[in-house]
Design a protein around this motif. Structure first.
Motif, PDB file in Angstrom:
ATOM      1  N   UNK A 144       0.831  -1.198   0.000  1.00  0.00           N
ATOM      2  CA  UNK A 144       0.000   0.000   0.000  1.00  0.00           C
ATOM      3  C   UNK A 144       0.880   1.268   0.000  1.00  0.00           C
ATOM      4  N   UNK A 147       2.460   1.939  -3.334  1.00  0.00           N
ATOM      5  CA  UNK A 147       1.448   2.443  -4.264  1.00  0.00           C
ATOM      6  C   UNK A 147       1.112   3.906  -3.996  1.00  0.00           C
ATOM      7  N   UNK A 148       0.993   4.259  -2.725  1.00  0.00           N
ATOM      8  CA  UNK A 148       0.678   5.656  -2.384  1.00  0.00           C
ATOM      9  C   UNK A 148       1.795   6.573  -2.880  1.00  0.00           C
ATOM     10  N   UNK A 151       1.486   6.937  -6.555  1.00  0.00           N
ATOM     11  CA  UNK A 151       0.365   7.819  -6.898  1.00  0.00           C
ATOM     12  C   UNK A 151       0.756   9.284  -6.739  1.00  0.00           C
ATOM     13  N   UNK A 154       2.829  10.254  -9.670  1.00  0.00           N
ATOM     14  CA  UNK A 154       2.002  10.389 -10.872  1.00  0.00           C
ATOM     15  C   UNK A 154       1.226  11.698 -10.848  1.00  0.00           C
ATOM     16  N   UNK A 184       3.992  -0.216 -13.478  1.00  0.00           N
ATOM     17  CA  UNK A 184       3.344  -0.303 -14.802  1.00  0.00           C
ATOM     18  C   UNK A 184       4.243  -0.956 -15.841  1.00  0.00           C
ATOM     19  N   UNK A 210       0.421   1.623 -17.398  1.00  0.00           N
ATOM     20  CA  UNK A 210      -0.741   2.022 -16.623  1.00  0.00           C
ATOM     21  C   UNK A 210      -0.361   1.928 -15.158  1.00  0.00           C
ATOM     22  N   UNK A 211      -1.264   2.048 -14.315  1.00  0.00           N
ATOM     23  CA  UNK A 211      -1.218   1.832 -12.872  1.00  0.00           C
ATOM     24  C   UNK A 211      -0.935   3.017 -11.972  1.00  0.00           C
ATOM     25  N   UNK A 212      -1.593   3.005 -10.866  1.00  0.00           N
ATOM     26  CA  UNK A 212      -1.317   3.726  -9.630  1.00  0.00           C
ATOM     27  C   UNK A 212      -1.520   5.241  -9.527  1.00  0.00           C
ATOM     28  N   UNK A 213      -2.096   5.944 -10.491  1.00  0.00           N
ATOM     29  CA  UNK A 213      -2.439   7.344 -10.189  1.00  0.00           C
ATOM     30  C   UNK A 213      -3.844   7.329  -9.586  1.00  0.00           C
ATOM     31  N   UNK A 214      -4.182   8.318  -8.869  1.00  0.00           N
ATOM     32  CA  UNK A 214      -5.546   8.355  -8.313  1.00  0.00           C
ATOM     33  C   UNK A 214      -5.955   9.793  -8.056  1.00  0.00           C
TER      34      UNK A 214
ATOM     35  N   UNK C  62      -6.023  -1.035  -7.783  1.00  0.00           N
ATOM     36  CA  UNK C  62      -4.773  -0.288  -7.611  1.00  0.00           C
ATOM     37  C   UNK C  62      -4.504   0.737  -8.718  1.00  0.00           C
ATOM     38  N   UNK C  63      -5.373   0.811  -9.706  1.00  0.00           N
ATOM     39  CA  UNK C  63      -5.176   1.790 -10.775  1.00  0.00           C
ATOM     40  C   UNK C  63      -6.312   2.801 -10.765  1.00  0.00           C
ATOM     41  N   UNK C  64      -5.991   4.003 -11.148  1.00  0.00           N
ATOM     42  CA  UNK C  64      -7.016   5.040 -11.189  1.00  0.00           C
ATOM     43  C   UNK C  64      -7.965   4.762 -12.346  1.00  0.00           C
TER      44      UNK C  64
END
Lengths: 214, 214, 214, 214, 214, 214
Positions: A144, A147-148, A151, A154, A184, A210-214, C62-64
């Motif tokens: 976690x 990933x934060x 993010x 990103x 990604x 791809x992956x992990x922006x929010x 885990x992806x936006x």
């Protein structure tokens, strides 16, 4: 919406990546000791600043910044000059005080915004194991936190590269790590015996972006 | 800034290392039992003092200093003579009192400074497992302590070698250890069967020469 | 009672599945990084909505959602258009608040009922590891929670797909995971070296279509 | 200082060892069940007393002394006679009371001094696992205690042999144990299939002869 | 006393079993996902009732009884009809309440006696892992509970089959599970690649027919 | 003192054992499920009583005594008749009450003495895992208890056989268990594929005959 590609500037790699990395994505560079992970992370930041006018940040966890500067210089990358021009920034924390979670690096995000950083290289992801010393007992919390962090990178508009240690790179015995699923893209650096010498090999396992922006 | 190379003085090794080890770097010598790790660590200190006029320190963890002296002598290295000349220093602590962290070896750094030591050999890195008996439960603290020790060596201007035990050296089953990533260079000693006898083999896996000063 | 087959709409897959997936069943899509698990999950939802008039829900852990939308678009699937038409729904929760069990996603079931969702894709099953952080110590509770979720999907009349991470996909070293036994069907995505390039391979290991409704 | 060699008196072994074991060193004999570890330990003590006039001590942990005496006799070694002559001593402790650390065998060292023992055989090193029942949780304490015992043996002027159990001896799957690094020499006993029968094989992995006096 | 054989009624199996299973014994059916374990358990109960006039009980742990009924019907076994005739009984418990040990299924034994059940199939043995969630820490208690259950089945005069999950069925990598030793017979279902397709393979590893009544 | 051999009476085995087992020794019979471990243990007791006039005791842990009697009878061994003659004794304890250490079987030793038992077979050594449920955390205590039991058997003058479960018997993957080192002899039962069928194979790994009396 077309995918914007970002040229790494690393000889040969952009061709393999069919034009470069996806802008604003996160890439893991993994390999055994001595396969050149730190070199690639440095090149990503250095050539970005020099050839593509993108400001860069290099975060070193276990090596001193002077060692990094000397090492780069020996490879023909004049990091010090780029630092003077305000195009490359090096960041480090004394290993003795490395703990306490992401709070301890809050200054990093301000730096990224104020200095208009577009490329960040983290050497290495062991960083998060220092910050969360009990990860063996809570692997999901470790995941976690990574990933934060990704993010935040990103959101700040940067393209993010991290190195990671890999104990086996032999393709026939390879087992994927949890982190290989989280980033990604990921690139494996290894050596393959060709008769009497070893040849460096680079494998791009995932590059979609791809992956992990929010 | 050109890389300054330090000749080990060990026959054949300097050629493999293209001139020697990088001065002020840290090197791990790893191998199975009986592959000659202690011999190489002794040669590094002995030939440095004898042929290159560099004072050396040999730290023995599990063997008595007299055993080390006899062993070296049988291999043609007169350590005792070098000790009398004040060019080589041997250090040991009774294993019964080995615990309590780095504080228990505080005297070492003073010795290094006062005696102008340029080469330090630690035999072996098991030393840190005695000092931090609970490392299985906190692997990152163990890593941190080794790094801090390496940084102190680097700051003191010494080139640092440590031996380490390796349970498998067969190239096809090799798995890298955490320590292989922490040292700047690392050398694997092994035996390879050639028909009816075993041949000693030395592999330099990483010799670039960075890491761990601060 | 004849088995009703549901066409996935994914090129080639329906043929392999002899007409499609069993309606109202649960399928696990597993593979190494970069094998296309997320793509297949998206296609399942997208072509269901576009070609078979079945409303779909895509749950991203885990992806936006914007990354997902862009990624799909680059592959020629206009998710945004389908969202506007009320035929596809995307769902996500900030990873920072992901914990506390199934209660935290209670709204999902209402959405499924109100919007007449027929297809649900979960990307990925790591979702349950965030919700139950101590699963290593209680593997059966984790299994139970996944089954309960699958039962709710089945009761709601949806066909359910989930992706899962697999560290080894090499057929000669494959070891089944607990989840492979829990889902009614499961599909392995992998790459097999064919001379100098890798070919994507899809293996349907179980497709009968039973399990987990109550 | 020349290395003094001690003839084991075991047929064939002294030749393999190029004259014998290094006097005052410590040797580990390791092997699978039924490879003859106890036999070699007995021969070492018996032929030392009979042919080289060196008093010997045999420490048995899990077998009764009478079983040991009978077993040796069947192999042509009259231990009882040597015991009467005061040249060989057998030592054992009831397994029911085996615990509490080295203190419980304090008498051993007096025996060694008073009886002028020159050779000690310990069958087997499992002895230390009985004395330190929690070694799994503190592997370094176990290592430390074995080393302290070896140092006492060395100080007392004895040459020390211990047997140890090894679960795999197949050369292609061999993994070194921690103890293989602690002893100065170590010998692997194994069986290799030669067509329809097994042949006993002895491999001397390390015979230099250092370690553990203080 | 001659062994009474019980025909399973499953095509081909009785021949492999040389007449059938031993009456009143316990058999484990193990295999990877999708190898047909549930099918065989259903056939055992169905053909027993239909062709040999033996009442049967099928216990489903993770699948709904309606799914089981539909699944059987698709395979040509009309379970519903047999239920109406009072020859087959299906039993299930909501997975949400599955815990608390054997007490929670006390009713089962009464059912077996009252309905003159002769064949019981448990799908699957994971059942006991739900009842004893801490089995990883007390593997012997888990073993004991399975044995007690098997003893009750035997005392009640039934022939008992249970399915179990097996993560590896490749004959060259097979490792026996604890349960394989506990049941009197056990059958492995697997797939073996024959050129371009997989062939189902059934191996009867143990069929003697003893164990666990008291 | 010549070694007294005890004929097992098992066809073929005495020849392999060069006359039989060593009287008063302890033997472990190990193998995968269905390899005939229980049969060999029964034959040892049965033929001892029938052909060599030695009273025998068979201890069953997980199977009922009636099952054992029936099973033996089907193999042509009339245990019941031998029981009536007072030459064979069967012993069992309800598995529900199996715990609390060796005290719970105190009566066994009296039985052995009063009935002049010369052969004891334990089926299986899992017995000690029921008595000491926490052995995973204290493996040495488990080892100690088995040894104490073996010493009691030896003191009572019996020759002692125990069966044990082995998860892998493939000679190329075999790893020895701790118990293989504790017993004086040990026999592996396995199956080897010969073309289309399996052949039973018996390997005597250790037969010297020492250990564990005190």
């Amino acid at each position: 919406m077309a995918v914007e590609k970002l040229k790494t500037g690393i000889m040969g790699l952009d061709k393999i990546l069919k034009g470069g990395l996806r802008r604003n994505s996160s890439i893991l560079i993994t390999g055994a000791p001595g396969t050149g992970k730190t070199i690639m992370a440095l090149q990503f930041v250095y050539y970005g600043a020099k050839d593509y006018n993108e400001n860069g940040l290099f975060i070193s966890i276990e090596e001193s910044l002077d060692d990094i500067r000397d090492f780069a210089e020996n490879l023909g990358m004049n990091i010090r000059e780029m630092e003077k021009k305000g195009k490359i920034f090096l960041f480090s924390k004394p290993i003795t005080t490395l703990s306490g979670g992401l709070a301890s690096i809050k200054g990093l995000l301000d730096l990224i915004k104020n200095k208009k950083i577009r490329r960040v290289a983290l050497d290495s992801i062991i960083f998060f194991e220092y910050l969360y010393p009990k990860i063996n007992h809570n692997i999901m919390e470790y995941r976690r936190q990574v990933l934060i962090f990704m993010q935040k990178m990103k959101k700040a508009g940067v393209t993010f590269i991290s190195t990671s240690e890999r104990k086996i790179t032999d393709i026939d015995r390879l087992e994927y790590d949890m982190m290989d699923f989280v980033f990604e893209g990921f690139i494996i650096l290894s050596r393959v015996r060709k008769g009497s010498y070893f040849e460096r090999v680079l494998t791009v396992e995932k590059g979609g972006g791809r992956k992990s922006s929010q």
